[in-house]
Scaffold this active site. Structure first.
Site, PDB file in Angstrom:
ATOM      1  N   LYS A  74      11.707  -5.693  -7.148  1.00 30.60           N
ATOM      2  CA  LYS A  74      10.391  -5.103  -6.870  1.00 30.60           C
ATOM      3  C   LYS A  74      10.447  -3.589  -7.044  1.00 30.60           C
ATOM      4  O   LYS A  74      11.404  -2.941  -6.598  1.00 30.60           O
ATOM      5  CB  LYS A  74       9.970  -5.464  -5.439  1.00 30.60           C
ATOM      6  CG  LYS A  74       8.562  -5.005  -5.051  1.00 30.60           C
ATOM      7  CD  LYS A  74       8.232  -5.466  -3.642  1.00 30.60           C
ATOM      8  CE  LYS A  74       6.852  -5.030  -3.191  1.00 30.60           C
ATOM      9  NZ  LYS A  74       6.532  -5.509  -1.833  1.00 30.60           N
ATOM     10  N   SER A 149       2.331  -8.170  -1.075  1.00 33.93           N
ATOM     11  CA  SER A 149       2.357  -7.157  -2.125  1.00 33.93           C
ATOM     12  C   SER A 149       3.392  -7.463  -3.215  1.00 33.93           C
ATOM     13  O   SER A 149       3.362  -6.872  -4.285  1.00 33.93           O
ATOM     14  CB  SER A 149       2.658  -5.791  -1.504  1.00 33.93           C
ATOM     15  OG  SER A 149       3.954  -5.796  -0.892  1.00 33.93           O
ATOM     16  N   SER A 173       4.584 -10.041   2.860  1.00 29.48           N
ATOM     17  CA  SER A 173       4.551  -9.740   1.425  1.00 29.48           C
ATOM     18  C   SER A 173       5.607 -10.446   0.586  1.00 29.48           C
ATOM     19  O   SER A 173       5.614 -10.303  -0.635  1.00 29.48           O
ATOM     20  CB  SER A 173       4.661  -8.223   1.201  1.00 29.48           C
ATOM     21  OG  SER A 173       3.475  -7.589   1.591  1.00 29.48           O
TER      22      SER A 173
END
Length: 468
Positions: A74, A149, A173
């Site tokens: 990420k 997210s 998330s």
């Protein structure tokens, strides 16, 4: 290239069924073929060259325990000399000057980092629509969100663009996008994985964890990334370090079903699929009991008060003076600060900074922030009391399946309520795991969440293994 988990992959490479170089090339080709999903912000060209070196180590018997595992990271985690943008214009063209501890541990065990995944800006969002790189699409229905997210990391695994990915979980998330994309996603205990090199959103909530299609791979990656780090004072040297060898042990658990999580608001198809799983769990010899977590109704409000407060403090450093984007439209210092932040941050980040600054302001600190901290303690007490009686708590991961792109964009409160079943684990610092349990009538993935007490990840991994 058909393999179920990392051990199968290594066996096939040793048998000569394919080379690691071919494997990495396959993933890079798939990322290009499915670039409409927008899962990646950056692809690393050196991955194929690294694959050659690691394959030699595999054949020589000197490779690490993640040798050849292709992992996406990420874009909030630092990798030295690689871009670190947090999917924000304010960090456009910024390159990290060191590597996050969790990522370095993967590299040290010979994992191959294939690229950085798209995410909501500064990890703020539940839909991956808040990115300077554009929205990420759900691979099961391109008209729907992948969750957030860590949407890019979930999609990368679900769409076969890598073996495993790392995401971050501040209020769901990892678990929520894992549910929306039909993969496993683990949020470890707070402090189990070092946060060094993770760009902070809310420092007392943020946790790094893996996505995978195999629970074995989740266990293996957790073994590698967990442990004490002198660079992170909140990290903890947990005695439990072996997971993969132990997840197949035939354990029996007492499982709590909190009534607050199965009340109105939960989609009927999701409830039915979860009830089917509960019947399977009982047939395997586990005991289930109804429990109560009485302060659950306050979790969303408490979560957003505390995380926005921490975010407003953490994001103060992006001012156009230290690093990152600086506005050219400024005639004095105050204008430079204001214009750099106005032009650099997206709407959701601005909303949370303003809300956080408000709840910390002198007239409202006691009414909001202090009260929310007290409720956080009450929530912790609820879970402590529950875990005195049960080993695992089983809940839905999300109240609904993946929603349509744009459906909740103009209704922040409705968007925030998508995290209603996941925020509590972050508020109290316990681990949570999303398990894919099937599909609804529209062929959209459904997830189920397992939570357990701090540093008891092995229990939820073992139950997930029995259900796999």
């Amino acid at each position: 290239m058909s393999y179920k988990n990392h051990s199968e992959k290594i066996a096939q490479i040793k048998e000569g069924k394919f080379s690691l170089k071919e494997n990495v090339a396959f993933f890079i080709n798939e990322i290009e073929k499915q670039k409409h999903l927008n899962a990646f912000n950056f692809i690393f060209d050196d991955a194929i060259k690294i694959a050659d070196k690691i394959e030699s180590k595999i054949k020589a018997g000197t490779a690490g325990k993640l040798a050849g595992m292709v992992i996406a990271i990420k874009d909030v985690l630092a990798i030295k000399d690689k871009p670190l943008t947090c999917s924000s214009n304010i960090l456009k063209n910024f390159e990290a000057i060191y590597t996050a501890t969790a990522v370095q541990k993967l590299i040290d065990e010979d994992a191959i980092i294939i690229g950085k995944t798209n995410c909501d800006e500064f990890a703020m969002g539940s839909s991956n629509e808040n990115s300077a790189f554009g929205k990420v699409l759900n691979p099961f229905d391109n008209q729907r969100v992948p969750g957030g997210s860590s949407g890019g990391s979930a999609v990368a695994v679900a769409a076969n663009l890598c073996d495993v990915s790392l995401g971050t979980d501040t209020g769901g998330s990892i678990r929520q996008p894992a549910a929306f994309c039909g993969v496993y996603g683990l949020k470890p205990t707070y402090g189990k994985v070092s946060r060094y090199g993770l760009t902070a959103f809310a420092s007392s909530f943020d946790t790094i964890g893996p996505f995978a299609k195999s629970i074995d791979d989740i266990a293996l990656v957790l073994e590698v990334i967990s442990g004490y780090d002198e660079k992170d004072s909140t990290s903890f040297n947990d005695e439990q370090k072996i997971y993969l060898e132990k997840i197949s042990e035939p354990q029996k658990f007492k499982i709590g079903l909190p009534k607050e999580y199965f009340s109105s608001g939960l989609n009927e198809e999701i409830k039915k699929l979860i009830n089917n799983k509960i019947e399977i769990i009982r047939s395997l010899g586990h005991e289930t009991v109804e429990i109560s977590l009485p302060n659950t109704e306050y979790s969303i409000a408490t979560y957003y008060i505390l995380t926005t407060a921490e975010a407003s403090s953490n994001l103060a450093r992006y001012d156009g003076a230290h690093y990152g984007f600086r506005s050219n439209d400024a005639s004095n210092l105050n204008e430079m600060y204001t214009n750099s932040r106005t032009e650099g941050f997206g709407n959701e980040v601005k909303r949370r900074i303003m809300l956080g600054t408000y709840v910390l302001s002198s007239g409202y600190y006691d009414a909001y922030y202090r009260k929310a901290q007290k409720v956080r303690r009450l929530l912790k007490n609820d879970f402590d009391n529950a875990f005195n009686d049960v080993d695992i708590i089983l809940t839905p991961t999300t109240p609904n399946v993946a929603f349509k792109i744009g459906e909740k964009s103009n209704d922040p409160l409705s968007m925030y309520l998508e995290d209603i079943y996941t925020t509590s684990a972050n508020l109290v610092g316990i681990p949570g795991l999303n398990i894919p349990i099937g599909f609804n009538s529209e062929n959209l993935p459904v997830g189920m969440q397992l939570m357990t007490n701090q540093f008891n990840e092995l229990k939820i991994l073992q139950l997930a293994k029995q259900l796999s």
